[in-house]
Write a protein that holds these residues in place. Structure first.
Motif, PDB file in Angstrom:
ATOM      1  N   VAL A  86       0.843  -1.197   0.000  1.00  0.00           N
ATOM      2  CA  VAL A  86       0.000   0.000   0.000  1.00  0.00           C
ATOM      3  C   VAL A  86       0.883   1.253   0.000  1.00  0.00           C
ATOM      4  CG1 VAL A  86      -1.803   1.253   1.264  1.00  0.00           C
ATOM      5  CG2 VAL A  86      -1.871  -1.241   1.155  1.00  0.00           C
ATOM      6  N   ARG A  87       1.985   1.200   0.728  1.00  0.00           N
ATOM      7  CA  ARG A  87       2.927   2.329   0.708  1.00  0.00           C
ATOM      8  C   ARG A  87       3.436   2.581  -0.703  1.00  0.00           C
ATOM      9  NH1 ARG A  87       6.809   0.746   5.746  1.00  0.00           N
ATOM     10  NH2 ARG A  87       5.140   0.616   7.265  1.00  0.00           N
ATOM     11  N   ARG A  88       3.711   1.499  -1.410  1.00  0.00           N
ATOM     12  CA  ARG A  88       4.187   1.637  -2.787  1.00  0.00           C
ATOM     13  C   ARG A  88       3.134   2.338  -3.634  1.00  0.00           C
ATOM     14  NH1 ARG A  88       4.224  -1.103  -7.784  1.00  0.00           N
ATOM     15  NH2 ARG A  88       2.782  -2.702  -7.064  1.00  0.00           N
ATOM     16  N   TRP A  89       1.864   1.986  -3.458  1.00  0.00           N
ATOM     17  CA  TRP A  89       0.807   2.650  -4.215  1.00  0.00           C
ATOM     18  C   TRP A  89       0.638   4.111  -3.786  1.00  0.00           C
ATOM     19  CZ3 TRP A  89      -0.616   1.415  -8.728  1.00  0.00           C
ATOM     20  CH2 TRP A  89      -0.512   0.105  -9.144  1.00  0.00           C
ATOM     21  N   PHE A  90       0.853   4.392  -2.523  1.00  0.00           N
ATOM     22  CA  PHE A  90       0.865   5.795  -2.073  1.00  0.00           C
ATOM     23  C   PHE A  90       1.931   6.575  -2.842  1.00  0.00           C
ATOM     24  CE2 PHE A  90      -0.853   5.230   2.548  1.00  0.00           C
ATOM     25  CZ  PHE A  90      -2.127   5.084   2.049  1.00  0.00           C
ATOM     26  N   ARG A  91       3.126   5.989  -2.956  1.00  0.00           N
ATOM     27  CA  ARG A  91       4.207   6.671  -3.677  1.00  0.00           C
ATOM     28  C   ARG A  91       3.844   6.858  -5.148  1.00  0.00           C
ATOM     29  NH1 ARG A  91       7.340   3.197  -0.558  1.00  0.00           N
ATOM     30  NH2 ARG A  91       7.904   1.909  -2.340  1.00  0.00           N
ATOM     31  N   VAL A  92       3.227   5.868  -5.764  1.00  0.00           N
ATOM     32  CA  VAL A  92       2.822   5.982  -7.167  1.00  0.00           C
ATOM     33  C   VAL A  92       1.821   7.124  -7.333  1.00  0.00           C
ATOM     34  CG1 VAL A  92       1.512   4.844  -9.011  1.00  0.00           C
ATOM     35  CG2 VAL A  92       3.300   3.587  -7.810  1.00  0.00           C
ATOM     36  N   VAL A  93       0.763   7.101  -6.536  1.00  0.00           N
ATOM     37  CA  VAL A  93      -0.311   8.082  -6.688  1.00  0.00           C
ATOM     38  C   VAL A  93       0.179   9.492  -6.363  1.00  0.00           C
ATOM     39  CG1 VAL A  93      -2.542   8.828  -5.731  1.00  0.00           C
ATOM     40  CG2 VAL A  93      -2.161   6.414  -6.305  1.00  0.00           C
ATOM     41  N   PHE A  94       0.850   9.649  -5.238  1.00  0.00           N
ATOM     42  CA  PHE A  94       1.249  10.998  -4.833  1.00  0.00           C
ATOM     43  C   PHE A  94       2.374  11.556  -5.691  1.00  0.00           C
ATOM     44  CE2 PHE A  94      -1.073   9.792  -0.983  1.00  0.00           C
ATOM     45  CZ  PHE A  94      -1.940  10.870  -0.943  1.00  0.00           C
ATOM     46  N   SER A  95       3.263  10.711  -6.176  1.00  0.00           N
ATOM     47  CA  SER A  95       4.307  11.222  -7.062  1.00  0.00           C
ATOM     48  C   SER A  95       3.690  11.688  -8.381  1.00  0.00           C
ATOM     49  CB  SER A  95       5.402  10.187  -7.291  1.00  0.00           C
ATOM     50  OG  SER A  95       4.877   9.027  -7.891  1.00  0.00           O
ATOM     51  N   LEU A  96       2.727  10.932  -8.917  1.00  0.00           N
ATOM     52  CA  LEU A  96       2.046  11.379 -10.138  1.00  0.00           C
ATOM     53  C   LEU A  96       1.265  12.674  -9.893  1.00  0.00           C
ATOM     54  CD1 LEU A  96       0.722   8.107 -11.808  1.00  0.00           C
ATOM     55  CD2 LEU A  96       2.504   9.655 -12.629  1.00  0.00           C
ATOM     56  N   TYR A 102       3.167  20.236 -10.452  1.00  0.00           N
ATOM     57  CA  TYR A 102       4.348  21.014 -10.859  1.00  0.00           C
ATOM     58  C   TYR A 102       4.344  21.295 -12.359  1.00  0.00           C
ATOM     59  CZ  TYR A 102       6.640  20.667  -6.297  1.00  0.00           C
ATOM     60  OH  TYR A 102       6.957  20.779  -4.967  1.00  0.00           O
ATOM     61  N   LEU A 103       3.989  20.301 -13.172  1.00  0.00           N
ATOM     62  CA  LEU A 103       3.938  20.515 -14.623  1.00  0.00           C
ATOM     63  C   LEU A 103       2.852  21.522 -14.995  1.00  0.00           C
ATOM     64  CD1 LEU A 103       4.477  16.941 -16.077  1.00  0.00           C
ATOM     65  CD2 LEU A 103       5.989  18.914 -16.325  1.00  0.00           C
ATOM     66  N   TRP A 104       1.704  21.445 -14.318  1.00  0.00           N
ATOM     67  CA  TRP A 104       0.614  22.371 -14.589  1.00  0.00           C
ATOM     68  C   TRP A 104       1.012  23.815 -14.243  1.00  0.00           C
ATOM     69  CZ3 TRP A 104      -2.584  24.920 -10.837  1.00  0.00           C
ATOM     70  CH2 TRP A 104      -3.670  25.601 -11.398  1.00  0.00           C
ATOM     71  N   SER A 105       1.764  23.983 -13.159  1.00  0.00           N
ATOM     72  CA  SER A 105       2.133  25.334 -12.726  1.00  0.00           C
ATOM     73  C   SER A 105       3.385  25.869 -13.421  1.00  0.00           C
ATOM     74  CB  SER A 105       2.349  25.355 -11.214  1.00  0.00           C
ATOM     75  OG  SER A 105       3.497  24.596 -10.864  1.00  0.00           O
ATOM     76  N   LEU A 106       4.135  25.012 -14.093  1.00  0.00           N
ATOM     77  CA  LEU A 106       5.407  25.435 -14.695  1.00  0.00           C
ATOM     78  C   LEU A 106       5.251  26.551 -15.742  1.00  0.00           C
ATOM     79  CD1 LEU A 106       8.343  24.751 -14.242  1.00  0.00           C
ATOM     80  CD2 LEU A 106       8.174  23.038 -16.043  1.00  0.00           C
ATOM     81  N   VAL A 137      14.246  26.285 -10.845  1.00  0.00           N
ATOM     82  CA  VAL A 137      15.116  25.165 -10.482  1.00  0.00           C
ATOM     83  C   VAL A 137      14.359  24.218  -9.559  1.00  0.00           C
ATOM     84  CG1 VAL A 137      17.226  24.517  -9.238  1.00  0.00           C
ATOM     85  CG2 VAL A 137      17.248  26.482 -10.781  1.00  0.00           C
ATOM     86  N   PHE A 138      13.699  24.783  -8.557  1.00  0.00           N
ATOM     87  CA  PHE A 138      12.923  23.985  -7.606  1.00  0.00           C
ATOM     88  C   PHE A 138      11.881  23.133  -8.326  1.00  0.00           C
ATOM     89  CE2 PHE A 138       9.039  23.603  -5.081  1.00  0.00           C
ATOM     90  CZ  PHE A 138       9.509  22.877  -4.004  1.00  0.00           C
ATOM     91  N   SER A 139      11.108  23.749  -9.218  1.00  0.00           N
ATOM     92  CA  SER A 139      10.050  23.013  -9.912  1.00  0.00           C
ATOM     93  C   SER A 139      10.616  21.931 -10.820  1.00  0.00           C
ATOM     94  CB  SER A 139       9.188  23.972 -10.733  1.00  0.00           C
ATOM     95  OG  SER A 139       8.399  24.754  -9.881  1.00  0.00           O
ATOM     96  N   ALA A 140      11.628  22.272 -11.600  1.00  0.00           N
ATOM     97  CA  ALA A 140      12.199  21.302 -12.536  1.00  0.00           C
ATOM     98  C   ALA A 140      12.804  20.110 -11.800  1.00  0.00           C
ATOM     99  CB  ALA A 140      13.247  21.979 -13.413  1.00  0.00           C
TER     100      ALA A 140
END
Length: 174
Positions: A86-96, A102-106, A137-140
């Motif tokens: 479940v932790r792995r799926w948390f990382r998948v979902v939250f990283s996406l 970040y991509l939307w705000s870039l 730099v932070f966003s990229a």
């Protein structure tokens, strides 16, 4: 990072040195300001400007480039109480999710930073586009970092992220 090449270790050392150098610059400016204000009785404004710019870069550079995942403070009551799968799926979902944000705000961030080239700082005449480029730099780097977390989680590779208790036990047992 013991398996990294000497070149990568050197780059990492340089990246880690940037916040330390900026903090040293802030300290020197603070001492200069105190000396000029209370000894010479002629305060200077550029020292405050350097401190503010350095602090902005320390925060954004340090969090995106220098900090590692184990350095981050996490609210891990839920994360630490679930199974590793479940932790792995948390990382998948939250990283996406974070990559998407970040991509939307870039583009808006890029527009703002490039727009700020029309204005300069008061004392040092540094274009604000240079000052605020730390946000780019932070966003990229954050996008790259969370893509890496996603990639490792999607491939079911342990990213080394345990709970805070696991990290604490590892640190104290060594």
């Amino acid at each position: 990072m013991t398996t990294a090449s000497p070149f990568v270790r050197r780059l990492r050392a340089i990246a880690d040195a940037v916040p330390a150098i900026l903090l040293a610059a802030m300290f020197v400016c603070f001492i200069i300001q105190v000396f000029m204000r209370y000894v010479i009785d002629s305060p200077v404004g550029w020292t405050v400007e350097v401190c503010v710019i350095a602090w902005l870069w320390i925060l954004l550079w340090g969090q995106s480039v220098s900090a590692e995942e184990t350095d981050e403070i996490r609210f891990d009551i839920v994360y630490g109480s679930v199974r590793p799968e479940v932790r792995r799926w948390f990382r998948v979902v939250f990283s996406l999710l974070l990559v998407g944000i970040y991509l939307w705000s870039l583009p808006a961030l890029w527009d703002y930073v490039t727009f700020m080239k029309i204005q300069e700082t008061s004392y040092l005449d540094i274009p604000f586009s240079w000052v605020y480029s730390a946000a780019l730099v932070f966003s990229a780097v954050s996008i790259l970092r969370y893509l890496w977390i996603f990639w490792n989680a999607a491939r079911n590779r342990d990213s080394g992220l345990g709970t805070a208790d696991d990290i604490g036990r590892k640190d104290f047992s060594e």
